[in-house]
Write an enzyme that holds these catalytic residues in place. Structure first.
Site, PDB file in Angstrom:
ATOM      1  N   ASP A  37       0.918  -1.248   0.007  1.00 42.06           N
ATOM      2  CA  ASP A  37      -0.160  -0.183   0.013  1.00 42.06           C
ATOM      3  C   ASP A  37       0.867   1.133  -0.143  1.00 42.06           C
ATOM      4  O   ASP A  37       2.203   1.193   0.410  1.00 42.06           O
ATOM      5  CB  ASP A  37      -0.933   0.150   1.203  1.00 42.06           C
ATOM      6  CG  ASP A  37      -2.097   0.634   0.948  1.00 42.06           C
ATOM      7  OD1 ASP A  37      -3.359   0.179   0.890  1.00 42.06           O
ATOM      8  OD2 ASP A  37      -1.946   1.935   0.827  1.00 42.06           O
ATOM      9  N   ASP A  60       3.423   1.961  -5.170  1.00 42.39           N
ATOM     10  CA  ASP A  60       2.502   2.918  -5.921  1.00 42.39           C
ATOM     11  C   ASP A  60       2.274   2.009  -7.054  1.00 42.39           C
ATOM     12  O   ASP A  60       3.480   1.848  -7.808  1.00 42.39           O
ATOM     13  CB  ASP A  60       3.419   4.103  -6.170  1.00 42.39           C
ATOM     14  CG  ASP A  60       2.699   4.998  -7.255  1.00 42.39           C
ATOM     15  OD1 ASP A  60       1.447   4.652  -7.823  1.00 42.39           O
ATOM     16  OD2 ASP A  60       3.312   5.967  -7.565  1.00 42.39           O
ATOM     17  N   VAL A  61       1.124   1.367  -7.340  1.00 37.60           N
ATOM     18  CA  VAL A  61       0.966   0.436  -8.259  1.00 37.60           C
ATOM     19  C   VAL A  61       1.217   1.138  -9.638  1.00 37.60           C
ATOM     20  O   VAL A  61       0.936   0.432 -10.681  1.00 37.60           O
ATOM     21  CB  VAL A  61      -0.695   0.111  -8.107  1.00 37.60           C
ATOM     22  CG1 VAL A  61      -0.698  -0.832  -6.842  1.00 37.60           C
ATOM     23  CG2 VAL A  61      -1.643   0.943  -8.350  1.00 37.60           C
ATOM     24  N   ASN A  87      -5.925  -5.523  -6.032  1.00 37.81           N
ATOM     25  CA  ASN A  87      -7.062  -4.744  -5.402  1.00 37.81           C
ATOM     26  C   ASN A  87      -6.873  -3.306  -5.405  1.00 37.81           C
ATOM     27  O   ASN A  87      -8.017  -2.749  -5.578  1.00 37.81           O
ATOM     28  CB  ASN A  87      -7.185  -5.501  -3.839  1.00 37.81           C
ATOM     29  CG  ASN A  87      -8.160  -4.446  -3.074  1.00 37.81           C
ATOM     30  OD1 ASN A  87      -9.332  -4.564  -3.512  1.00 37.81           O
ATOM     31  ND2 ASN A  87      -7.541  -3.602  -2.365  1.00 37.81           N
ATOM     32  N   TYR A 152     -14.545   5.054 -14.066  1.00 39.39           N
ATOM     33  CA  TYR A 152     -14.375   3.848 -13.344  1.00 39.39           C
ATOM     34  C   TYR A 152     -14.927   2.663 -13.700  1.00 39.39           C
ATOM     35  O   TYR A 152     -14.334   1.761 -13.952  1.00 39.39           O
ATOM     36  CB  TYR A 152     -15.052   4.065 -11.814  1.00 39.39           C
ATOM     37  CG  TYR A 152     -14.998   3.390 -10.799  1.00 39.39           C
ATOM     38  CD1 TYR A 152     -13.791   2.935 -10.442  1.00 39.39           C
ATOM     39  CD2 TYR A 152     -15.898   2.265 -10.699  1.00 39.39           C
ATOM     40  CE1 TYR A 152     -13.690   1.859  -9.492  1.00 39.39           C
ATOM     41  CE2 TYR A 152     -16.096   1.087  -9.736  1.00 39.39           C
ATOM     42  CZ  TYR A 152     -14.689   1.325  -9.040  1.00 39.39           C
ATOM     43  OH  TYR A 152     -14.701   0.057  -8.320  1.00 39.39           O
ATOM     44  N   LYS A 156     -12.830  -0.472 -14.886  1.00 39.95           N
ATOM     45  CA  LYS A 156     -12.974  -2.094 -14.482  1.00 39.95           C
ATOM     46  C   LYS A 156     -13.467  -2.969 -15.577  1.00 39.95           C
ATOM     47  O   LYS A 156     -13.150  -4.086 -15.427  1.00 39.95           O
ATOM     48  CB  LYS A 156     -14.079  -2.087 -13.454  1.00 39.95           C
ATOM     49  CG  LYS A 156     -13.537  -1.206 -12.032  1.00 39.95           C
ATOM     50  CD  LYS A 156     -12.411  -1.908 -11.524  1.00 39.95           C
ATOM     51  CE  LYS A 156     -12.022  -1.290 -10.200  1.00 39.95           C
ATOM     52  NZ  LYS A 156     -10.709  -1.924  -9.457  1.00 39.95           N
ATOM     53  N   VAL A 187     -19.979  -2.130  -1.262  1.00 42.00           N
ATOM     54  CA  VAL A 187     -20.002  -2.686   0.021  1.00 42.00           C
ATOM     55  C   VAL A 187     -19.730  -1.189   0.592  1.00 42.00           C
ATOM     56  O   VAL A 187     -19.078  -0.379   0.318  1.00 42.00           O
ATOM     57  CB  VAL A 187     -18.318  -3.505   0.085  1.00 42.00           C
ATOM     58  CG1 VAL A 187     -18.113  -3.644   1.474  1.00 42.00           C
ATOM     59  CG2 VAL A 187     -18.406  -4.550  -0.882  1.00 42.00           C
ATOM     60  N   THR A 189     -17.701   0.228   2.452  1.00 43.29           N
ATOM     61  CA  THR A 189     -16.468   0.631   2.948  1.00 43.29           C
ATOM     62  C   THR A 189     -15.941   2.266   3.091  1.00 43.29           C
ATOM     63  O   THR A 189     -17.230   2.660   2.364  1.00 43.29           O
ATOM     64  CB  THR A 189     -15.232   0.028   2.086  1.00 43.29           C
ATOM     65  OG1 THR A 189     -15.498   0.287   0.779  1.00 43.29           O
ATOM     66  CG2 THR A 189     -15.214  -1.564   2.293  1.00 43.29           C
TER      67      THR A 189
END
Length: 258
Positions: A37, A60-61, A87, A152, A156, A187, A189
């Site tokens: 992360d 950092d992806v 993820n 977004y 995806k 969800v 979150t």
């Protein structure tokens, strides 16, 4: 629960939310887990709470070099790598008529490029070592037309296509790595709550509660998803019980995207 004893996993975006839940579920199933992360302090706390043999790395992806470093560190810590959960992701709500190019580009970089780089480095770490598993996190947004999340949703959908091409390349080139993705439903979150607030803010719904109610109304199971629902799907796809499941997207959305 599936038995993942002896498995070695790296989970991105695992300092909180879905990623944290996935890391905890993998560890509970017996895997050793590295939390990856940008939030170093939170990531280290999650890893510490998992117990001995787990760890955390900064990642950092969107950065190819950072991926190389993180995978190397994880491999050194765990003694190998055979599970990657891609993820990490972001969602920035916007009507298409109000599209901000920089914010759109950021979603493309994190959600799509970040996943592609993860696949790249997972393949390099896992090929020739007996194989492994990559699990990408897409979204129910890849399968429905929900307003306010156009970019977004596109990212995806791209994760879904990457998943299928990666599975085919792995098979054709003999890497022995299975590649699948999941489509989580909404969800509650921090990201999910933020989406509900944002679609209300831009006028698509009268309130966040109305937005949530609309999602539940579109869901045959009649409820929002839970972190545990998504985490259990990841554990299953990482396990030998899913050994002949490859190149697919698994909806974990209560039927919302059917």
């Amino acid at each position: 629960m599936a038995d993942l004893n002896g498995r070695k996993a790296l989970v991105t975006g695992a300092a909180q939310g879905l990623g944290e839940g996935m890391a905890r579920a993998l560890a509970a199933a017996g895997a050793k887990v590295v939390v990856a992360d940008l939030q170093d302090d939170l990531g280290a706390k999650v890893a510490e709470s998992l117990g001995d043999g787990h760890g955390s790395v900064h990642l950092d992806v969107t950065d190819d070099t950072a991926w190389e470093t993180a995978v190397g560190q994880a491999t050194d810590l765990l003694g190998g790598l055979d599970i990657l959960v891609n993820n990490a992701g972001i969602e920035i709500t916007s009507l298409l008529i109000d599209l901000d190019a920089d914010k759109a580009r950021k979603q493309l970089e994190v959600n799509l490029l970040g996943t592609a780089l993860g696949i790249k480095h997972a393949f390099r770490a896992m090929r020739g070592s007996g194989g492994g598993v990559v699990i990408n996190v897409a979204s129910v947004a890849a399968t429905i037309a929900f307003p306010g999340i156009g970019v977004y949703s596109a990212t995806k959908s791209g994760v879904d296509r990457l998943t299928r091409v990666a599975a085919m390349e792995s098979g054709k080139l003999g890497y022995g790595v299975r590649v699948n993705c999941i489509y989580p439903g909404l969800v509650p979150t921090a990201m999910g709550a933020g989406l509900a607030n944002d679609v209300a803010r831009i006028g698509l719904f009268g309130s966040p509660e109305e937005a949530v109610g609309a999602v539940v109304g579109l869901t045959p199971s009649g409820r929002l998803g839970e972190v545990a629902d998504m985490a259990s799907a990841v554990v299953f796809l990482a396990s030998d019980e899913a050994s002949f499941i490859n190149g697919v997207g698994l909806p974990v959305d209560g039927g919302m995207g059917m």
